[in-house]
Design an enzyme around this catalytic site. Structure first.
Site, PDB file in Angstrom:
ATOM      1  N   CYS A 136     -38.632   6.604 -29.102  1.00 35.13           N
ATOM      2  CA  CYS A 136     -39.718   5.776 -29.615  1.00 35.13           C
ATOM      3  C   CYS A 136     -39.613   5.660 -31.135  1.00 35.13           C
ATOM      4  O   CYS A 136     -38.703   5.029 -31.644  1.00 35.13           O
ATOM      5  CB  CYS A 136     -41.065   6.333 -29.163  1.00 35.13           C
ATOM      6  N   HIS A 177     -40.729   7.651 -23.250  1.00 31.46           N
ATOM      7  CA  HIS A 177     -41.202   9.040 -23.288  1.00 31.46           C
ATOM      8  C   HIS A 177     -41.063   9.628 -21.888  1.00 31.46           C
ATOM      9  O   HIS A 177     -41.355   8.977 -20.890  1.00 31.46           O
ATOM     10  CB  HIS A 177     -42.668   9.103 -23.718  1.00 31.46           C
TER      11      HIS A 177
END
Length: 518
Positions: free
Chosen positions: A336, A448
């Protein structure tokens, strides 16, 4: 039917409220009750995406899993994600409503959120047998008592008896309990029904005089003394704990060393719990003066303020060290915000995350990221899109997780997508994700939980082993992260059940006890 309620509050932050709520959820679940967690307002950088795309605090996700439930934003209707000094992104019922300063939030918006909180609580009460409620910080913060929406005001709304918890491992637990009770207004003081002493080490019999003192001094029962445990892991709520950091700095004789950069605004660090649990991995956090050394893999984690954290890396010299190690052949993974940092440029023209409009990245991937106002929150499934470098033999192995980001990354000619998304919020898709360098040694992804699936995780680790001339491990138990958490919840429930007077707890709930044999 209206659920029975009970609330866990603390003498301070980080006394173990979240873990105790998870334990109670697991105990009631195993005892045959439909139980749900609730925390009206959570301040944390560790968040999660629900099945319908809402964002909520990770702690309530853990508690929901302990209760055998799919997480719902009703369990955490207000989430505050700090973005800088005294300011936060405010997320209500899973959707961001804007960035507010602490003054704006406490003086104005918190009261607007109260109706939303009450409605969410009522929906849970109308659905479940028991709602276990978590407070935040301390109810004795006198400067916030007039405007708070997470401690005694919630207890009153829910008509919940309160168990006041203190962390004895830090010292001063008795004074913290007595002082907290002394500072509460009389009506709030009467809501406290018992005391829990948490994280106790040593001979419990030697602590009995302290228990006697507390009960005599406060007129309240000590419901239990919960021991400090380290034989199983329950995910942290909002930051990497000092115990985890200290443990990660210890020298451990493992085959692989993985260094996670400890960013000032690190988020979703639970991504790395499955790696830390592997028998051949020593996972350590690097930052705040900790040397980077010469690890087998460097991971740049997620961040709530990517550009500010990138600037920190550059000021601290860590950015230069990462680039040098990468040039020497050390593999690097970014997740991310960490993926965004690996690129050539980051742009925030509308100051969505930072006051810095643009900044050069580490330049390890041919990627440019632009931050936009709309946040992407989705649950995804997919697989590797390439089969070389770090992803050798990974192409047919499933990955799954969730995305939470406001940046959009554009790939240049020098990189390929690392993964292909095959499902987003349950809808079949075919979308590229992330990027991988030509030699396969620098990898970025928005997913994630990328290490949660055991076959993919083990193959990536075995690829690292081969690079060191080590044989792959093939006899490791391949548990998903979710399966491991279920085992840990059962272990937690046994420890806490054996430490608390559960007869008294059920009495406070107005219930006779377990519905089924434990």
């Amino acid at each position: 039917m209206t659920a029975r309620t009970i609330m866990v509050q603390g003498t301070a932050s980080h006394v173990g409220k979240s873990v105790l709520v998870a334990a109670l959820c697991r105990i009631f679940y195993r005892d045959g009750y439909r139980v749900a967690p609730f925390k009206s307002q959570n301040m944390a950088l560790n968040s999660y995406v629900t099945a319908d795309g809402g964002e909520m605090g990770r702690a309530q996700v853990v508690q929901a899993e302990a209760a055998g439930l799919e997480p719902s934003v009703d369990m955490n209707p207000v989430l505050l994600k700090p973005t800088g000094q005294a300011s936060s992104q405010v997320i209500v019922l899973g959707r961001p409503v804007g960035n507010l300063s602490a003054w704006e939030y406490h003086r104005s918006y918190a009261q607007q959120a109260w109706d939303v909180i009450c409605q969410a609580l009522e929906r849970l009460k109308n659905t479940y047998d028991i709602v276990v409620i978590e407070g935040a910080g301390s109810p004795a913060e006198v400067n916030l008592q007039a405007t708070e929406i997470v401690n005694m005001r919630v207890a009153a709304q829910a008509e919940a008896p309160v168990l006041l918890t203190a962390d004895i491992d830090k010292g001063g637990a008795l004074a913290a309990v007595v002082g907290t009770l002394e500072l509460l207004p009389p009506a709030d003081r009467q809501r406290v029904a018992g005391i829990i002493i948490n994280k106790f080490r040593g001979d419990l019999s030697l602590f009995q005089p302290a228990v006697d003192f507390l009960e005599k001094r406060t007129g309240l029962p000590v419901v239990g003394v919960v021991p400090y445990f380290d034989s199983f892991a329950i995910q942290e709520e909002d930051t990497v704990s000092e115990a985890t950091l200290a443990q990660s700095r210890q020298t451990v004789g493992r085959d692989l060393e993985i260094a996670v950069i400890h960013l000032p605004h690190i988020s979703n660090f639970t991504d790395f719990d499955p790696l830390a649990a592997e028998p051949d991995v020593h996972l350590r956090y690097v930052g705040r003066g900790t040397p980077l050394g010469n690890p087998d893999l460097i991971i740049l984690p997620g961040s709530k303020n990517t550009i500010e954290d990138l600037a920190y890396l550059q000021r601290s010299g860590l950015a230069g060290q990462i680039v040098q190690l990468s040039a020497a052949g050390t593999p690097v993974v970014g997740i991310c915000g960490g993926f965004q940092m690996l690129g050539r440029e980051l742009h925030d023209p509308e100051r969505t995350e930072s006051s810095i409009p643009c900044l050069n990245g580490l330049g390890l991937l041919d990627v440019i990221t632009v931050f936009e106002r709309d946040k992407i929150t989705t649950r995804v499934e997919g697989m590797a899109a390439v089969a070389d470098g770090l992803l050798e033999q990974c192409q047919s192995l499933p990955v799954s997780g969730y995305e939470i980001h406001m940046g959009r990354s554009r790939l240049g000619a020098g990189v390929r997508p690392a993964f292909v998304i095959t499902s987003s919020l349950g809808v079949v898709v075919e979308q590229p994700d992330g990027a991988i360098s030509p030699d396969g040694m620098v990898l970025g992804t928005y997913i994630h939980g990328i290490f949660d699936q055991p076959a993919f995780r083990r193959q990536l680790l075995n690829n690292l082993r081969r690079r060191k001339g080590l044989m792959p491990l093939t006899d490791v138990a391949l548990l998903t992260a979710a399966q491991q958490r279920q085992k840990d919840f059962d272990a937690l429930a046994e420890v806490v059940r054996g430490s608390l007077d559960m007869g008294l707890v059920y009495s406070l709930l107005g219930l006779p006890g377990p519905r089924r044999a434990v």
